[in-house]
Design a protein around this motif. Structure first.
Motif, short mmCIF file in Angstrom:
data_model
loop_
_atom_site.label_atom_id
_atom_site.label_comp_id
_atom_site.label_asym_id
_atom_site.label_seq_id
_atom_site.Cartn_x
_atom_site.Cartn_y
_atom_site.Cartn_z
N ALA A 100 14.57 6.62 17.04
CA ALA A 100 13.73 6.41 15.86
C ALA A 100 12.27 6.47 16.28
O ALA A 100 11.89 5.98 17.35
CB ALA A 100 14.04 5.06 15.21
N ARG A 101 11.45 7.07 15.44
CA ARG A 101 10.02 7.20 15.71
C ARG A 101 9.22 6.57 14.58
O ARG A 101 9.44 6.88 13.41
CB ARG A 101 9.64 8.68 15.87
CG ARG A 101 8.14 8.93 16.03
CD ARG A 101 7.89 10.41 16.30
NE ARG A 101 8.54 11.28 15.33
CZ ARG A 101 8.00 11.59 14.13
NH1 ARG A 101 6.82 11.08 13.77
NH2 ARG A 101 8.64 12.40 13.31
N MET A 102 8.28 5.65 14.94
CA MET A 102 7.47 5.03 13.91
C MET A 102 6.48 6.03 13.34
O MET A 102 5.77 6.70 14.08
CB MET A 102 6.72 3.81 14.45
CG MET A 102 5.95 3.07 13.35
SD MET A 102 4.81 1.81 13.99
CE MET A 102 5.97 0.58 14.57
N GLU A 103 6.42 6.09 12.01
CA GLU A 103 5.50 7.00 11.32
C GLU A 103 4.34 6.27 10.66
O GLU A 103 3.26 6.84 10.50
CB GLU A 103 6.25 7.80 10.25
CG GLU A 103 7.32 8.72 10.79
CD GLU A 103 8.00 9.51 9.69
OE1 GLU A 103 8.34 10.68 9.94
OE2 GLU A 103 8.20 8.95 8.58
N ARG A 104 4.57 5.03 10.30
CA ARG A 104 3.52 4.31 9.55
C ARG A 104 3.73 2.81 9.70
O ARG A 104 4.86 2.33 9.81
CB ARG A 104 3.57 4.69 8.07
CG ARG A 104 2.36 4.27 7.25
CD ARG A 104 2.29 5.12 6.01
NE ARG A 104 1.24 4.75 5.07
CZ ARG A 104 -0.05 5.04 5.23
NH1 ARG A 104 -0.44 5.69 6.30
NH2 ARG A 104 -0.94 4.69 4.32
N ARG A 105 2.62 2.08 9.72
CA ARG A 105 2.66 0.62 9.81
C ARG A 105 1.58 0.04 8.90
O ARG A 105 0.41 0.43 8.99
CB ARG A 105 2.43 0.18 11.27
CG ARG A 105 2.42 -1.33 11.48
CD ARG A 105 2.01 -1.66 12.90
NE ARG A 105 2.03 -3.10 13.13
CZ ARG A 105 2.99 -3.74 13.80
NH1 ARG A 105 3.99 -3.05 14.32
NH2 ARG A 105 2.93 -5.05 13.97
N SER A 132 5.87 -4.36 -5.79
CA SER A 132 6.03 -2.92 -5.58
C SER A 132 5.00 -2.50 -4.56
O SER A 132 3.84 -2.94 -4.60
CB SER A 132 5.85 -2.15 -6.89
OG SER A 132 4.52 -2.29 -7.38
N VAL A 133 5.42 -1.67 -3.62
CA VAL A 133 4.53 -1.23 -2.54
C VAL A 133 4.54 0.28 -2.51
O VAL A 133 5.60 0.91 -2.36
CB VAL A 133 4.97 -1.81 -1.18
CG1 VAL A 133 4.05 -1.32 -0.07
CG2 VAL A 133 4.98 -3.34 -1.23
N ARG A 134 3.38 0.87 -2.61
CA ARG A 134 3.23 2.33 -2.58
C ARG A 134 2.32 2.71 -1.44
O ARG A 134 1.38 2.01 -1.13
CB ARG A 134 2.70 2.84 -3.91
CG ARG A 134 3.67 2.61 -5.09
CD ARG A 134 3.06 3.04 -6.41
NE ARG A 134 4.03 2.98 -7.49
CZ ARG A 134 4.32 1.87 -8.17
NH1 ARG A 134 3.72 0.72 -7.86
NH2 ARG A 134 5.23 1.89 -9.13
N GLY A 135 2.62 3.82 -0.82
CA GLY A 135 1.79 4.30 0.26
C GLY A 135 2.34 3.99 1.63
O GLY A 135 1.62 4.12 2.63
N VAL A 136 3.62 3.60 1.70
CA VAL A 136 4.25 3.34 2.99
C VAL A 136 5.33 4.39 3.23
O VAL A 136 6.21 4.54 2.40
CB VAL A 136 4.87 1.93 3.05
CG1 VAL A 136 5.50 1.70 4.42
CG2 VAL A 136 3.81 0.88 2.77
#
Length: 343
Positions: free
Chosen positions: A289-294, A339-343
């Motif tokens: 697995a590779r992290m793309e965003r935090r 609600s979370v957008r942009g992840v």
């Protein structure tokens, strides 16, 4: 509080309180890094839009789990403190009580999942899991951990064939419930039996530490992924051979990881103590697995889990650290699902 619940609460406190190794400053004085998002190494700053989507009625809800019904778009959330199950419908704002506190003897609710047949699975940390018909609210079956040894039944995943797998954060095992077992139970209680034992696979940890937490199923039915929140590792459980392997993580780890959500090779992870959500790209075979965003933001309010429904990521804002199971203070009311957008 019963003795077993006290012991489990103490274990939860030890596991969820952020213990970060001390470091030395330039003068040689030991500085204890506080349990704060900035104390955890992060990728380049990322911004997300976080806003309340649903309000949960009650003064001490402290929600923990969430599930989506893919057929209707309805969401379900559970209260860790009293076991109430809430229902949220698309286009609405306020959640309604779907199952009251104490229903069927359940006084807490952790992991939730709705299967393809419209059955709602609800875990109770000290007993096991209950299965409900979302249309009639009828209890279809209950599965309980046998014996008196400590346990903490936490999260649940459903494979394409309808089999449920559940993590135990104290025993470091994964239980299994097959469709045939649900049919045979027919409203009665049956034993909850382990399928995978990860005690020897995990990194060394304190006996009281919580380990296995979130769990998801590969949509092709080949493997499960489950996280060790204390060790920060992700594990692959082969559904055919029963083999257990550690997933190779690139770009970060899964320390304090709680809930998981897997869609089309993308894995979203809620890191509770650090108010963080990460997004990972999972290899097709589940071995890396590779992290793309935090994203780290106080507005996540101790996120315990998350679910993606109709293009939106919904996150449980538990506020466990504000007068809840792992902290002191006063929570912000009403409790909400964000609600979370942009992840």
């Amino acid at each position: 509080m019963p003795p077993l619940r006290k012991a489990i609460a103490a274990a939860a406190l030890a596991a969820l309180t952020c213990v970060v190794p001390a470091r030395a400053d330039t003068a040689g004085t030991v500085v204890v890094v506080p349990a704060h998002p900035q104390a955890v190494p992060a990728h380049a700053p990322a911004h997300a839009r976080i806003s309340p989507a649903y309000e949960l009625p009650g003064e001490r809800v402290y929600p923990e789990g969430i599930a989506a019904d893919s057929r209707t778009g309805d969401l379900y959330a559970g209260s860790y403190t009293d076991g109430t199950i809430f229902k949220m419908t698309p286009g609405g704002r306020a959640a309604s009580v779907f199952l009251p506190a104490g229903a069927d003897g359940r006084d807490t609710a952790n992991g939730l999942k709705v299967d393809r047949l419209g059955r709602l699975w609800v875990t109770d940390s000290t007993t096991g899991v209950s299965v409900y018909d979302t249309r009639t609210r009828r209890l279809l079956a209950a599965f309980e951990v046998e014996g008196r040894d400590p346990r903490f039944v936490n999260d649940v995943a459903i494979t394409p064939d309808g089999t449920a797998y559940l993590t135990d954060s104290v025993r470091a095992v994964v239980y299994r419930v097959t469709p045939d077992q649900v049919a045979k139970a027919s409203g009665r209680s049956a034993p909850l039996e382990p399928r995978y034992d990860l005690k020897d696979a995990l990194e060394p940890h304190e006996p009281s530490a919580f380990t296995l937490n979130g769990i998801v199923a590969d949509p092709s039915g080949r493997f499960l992924l489950t996280v060790d929140l204390t060790g920060g590792d992700l594990y692959r459980l082969d559904l055919s051979s029963g083999a257990i392997g550690r997933v190779a993580l690139r770009g970060g780890d899964m320390k304090y990881a709680d809930g998981l959500e897997l869609r089309h090779g993308t894995l979203w992870v809620a890191h509770n103590v650090t108010d963080t959500i990460t997004r990972w790209r999972i290899a097709a075979d589940g071995t890396s697995a590779r992290m793309e965003r935090r994203v780290t933001d106080d507005a996540l309010q101790f996120p315990t889990t998350l679910v993606r429904s109709r293009g939106t990521l919904y996150v449980v804002r538990s506020q466990f650290d504000k007068g809840g199971p792992v902290g002191e203070g006063t929570p912000q009311r009403p409790f909400t699902i964000a609600s979370v957008r942009g992840v």
